[in-house]
Design an enzyme around this catalytic site. Structure first.
Site, short mmCIF file in Angstrom:
data_model
loop_
_atom_site.label_atom_id
_atom_site.label_comp_id
_atom_site.label_asym_id
_atom_site.label_seq_id
_atom_site.Cartn_x
_atom_site.Cartn_y
_atom_site.Cartn_z
N ALA A 6 60.98 53.80 29.00
CA ALA A 6 62.42 53.65 28.73
C ALA A 6 63.05 52.44 29.38
O ALA A 6 64.16 52.06 29.02
CB ALA A 6 63.16 54.92 29.15
N ARG A 30 58.42 54.85 35.50
CA ARG A 30 57.33 54.92 36.47
C ARG A 30 57.77 55.32 37.87
O ARG A 30 56.94 55.70 38.69
CB ARG A 30 56.61 53.57 36.53
CG ARG A 30 55.74 53.29 35.30
CD ARG A 30 55.10 51.93 35.37
NE ARG A 30 56.09 50.87 35.21
CZ ARG A 30 55.81 49.56 35.21
NH1 ARG A 30 54.56 49.17 35.41
NH2 ARG A 30 56.75 48.67 35.05
N ASP A 61 51.70 56.85 36.24
CA ASP A 61 50.48 56.23 35.72
C ASP A 61 50.15 56.85 34.38
O ASP A 61 49.72 58.00 34.30
CB ASP A 61 49.33 56.44 36.71
CG ASP A 61 48.06 55.70 36.31
OD1 ASP A 61 47.98 55.21 35.16
OD2 ASP A 61 47.13 55.60 37.15
N ILE A 62 50.34 56.09 33.30
CA ILE A 62 50.17 56.64 31.96
C ILE A 62 48.70 56.82 31.58
O ILE A 62 48.40 57.40 30.54
CB ILE A 62 50.85 55.76 30.90
CG1 ILE A 62 50.24 54.35 30.86
CG2 ILE A 62 52.35 55.68 31.15
CD1 ILE A 62 50.82 53.46 29.75
N TYR A 166 46.10 40.69 25.73
CA TYR A 166 47.26 41.49 25.32
C TYR A 166 47.15 41.87 23.84
O TYR A 166 47.36 43.03 23.46
CB TYR A 166 48.57 40.74 25.54
CG TYR A 166 49.73 41.39 24.84
CD1 TYR A 166 50.28 42.58 25.33
CD2 TYR A 166 50.26 40.86 23.67
CE1 TYR A 166 51.32 43.20 24.67
CE2 TYR A 166 51.29 41.47 23.01
CZ TYR A 166 51.83 42.64 23.51
OH TYR A 166 52.85 43.27 22.85
N LYS A 170 46.85 45.82 22.14
CA LYS A 170 47.64 46.43 21.06
C LYS A 170 46.73 46.85 19.91
O LYS A 170 46.95 47.90 19.28
CB LYS A 170 48.70 45.45 20.57
CG LYS A 170 49.67 44.97 21.63
CD LYS A 170 50.39 46.13 22.31
CE LYS A 170 51.39 46.83 21.42
NZ LYS A 170 52.17 47.85 22.15
N VAL A 198 60.22 40.00 18.54
CA VAL A 198 61.43 40.79 18.77
C VAL A 198 62.47 39.89 19.43
O VAL A 198 62.22 39.31 20.49
CB VAL A 198 61.15 42.01 19.66
CG1 VAL A 198 62.43 42.81 19.88
CG2 VAL A 198 60.08 42.89 19.04
#
Length: 212
Positions: A6, A30, A61-62, A166, A170, A198
């Site tokens: 978020a 986090r 920690d995802i 990177y 993805k 973006v």
């Protein structure tokens, strides 16, 4: 609606849109410190009449199994934007970029499947980086579709430089998401969004540009 990551650029706009539309939003961050910045970012929106409420869930920690278990409980939909996007200070492409992107994606899907059968749709912020084959140039007139995948290999990703790693993160994360759906056949479907770029105003809190 659960919105992961978020505190990020894209997520801040997504959170704002849902709050303005009257949805209650749970965002993952986090740390408590980051969470306070997110709450401050959206303080004016949440104070508006008919706006939704914003609450936070700490996911430090995802990549840890079960990291999203508490966050997914009780929500009706999930938008997964959490994924590392930084180049400065990266010296282990696999640990810092690739694994967090891949495991963060598969872990949240696993948590939803195990703990929240009410979720019917998950939207994942992917990237045009997962579609483009840079060896083919700009390809004027070519129409990209779901058939297109970045052909980068894990070996190429580990060799870098950071932008290649990177893009690979993805690519591997999006493929992992569709593989999860195919293998586990959960009660929800996924949609991936693959923007080439973006642009827009900064809504999220930025302490320093040195880490970008």
């Amino acid at each position: 609606i659960l919105i992961t990551g978020a505190s990020g650029f894209v997520a801040a706009h997504v959170v704002s849109v849902f709050l303005t539309a009257g949805y209650n939003v749970r965002g993952t961050v986090r740390s408590d410190h980051t969470g306070q910045n997110v709450l401050s970012t959206h303080a004016s929106t949440t104070s508006l009449p008919n706006s939704g409420k914003l609450t936070l869930s700490i996911v430090s920690d995802i990549t840890i199994p079960g990291a999203f278990d508490e966050a997914v409980k009780g929500v009706d939909g999930v938008i997964h934007t959490a994924s590392p996007f930084f180049f400065a200070g990266v010296d282990d492409y696999d640990a810092q970029l690739i694994q967090p992107a891949v495991k963060g994606t598969t872990e949240i899907l696993s948590s939803i499947q195990r703990l929240n059968p009410n979720v019917k749709r998950v939207v994942i912020t992917s990237s045009f980086a997962s579609m483009v084959d840079l060896t083919k140039g700009y390809r004027p007139g070519y129409t990209y579709s779901e058939k297109d995948w970045n052909p980068v290999t894990h070996e190429q990703a580990l060799a870098g430089p950071p932008p290649v790693a990177y893009c690979a993160s993805k690519t591997f994360a999006e493929k992992a998401a569709f593989e999860f759906i195919s293998k586990n056949k959960p009660n929800f479907t996924i949609s991936t969004i693959c923007p080439p770029m973006v642009y827009g105003p900064n809504l999220h809190h930025v302490e320093s540009l040195s880490k970008l």
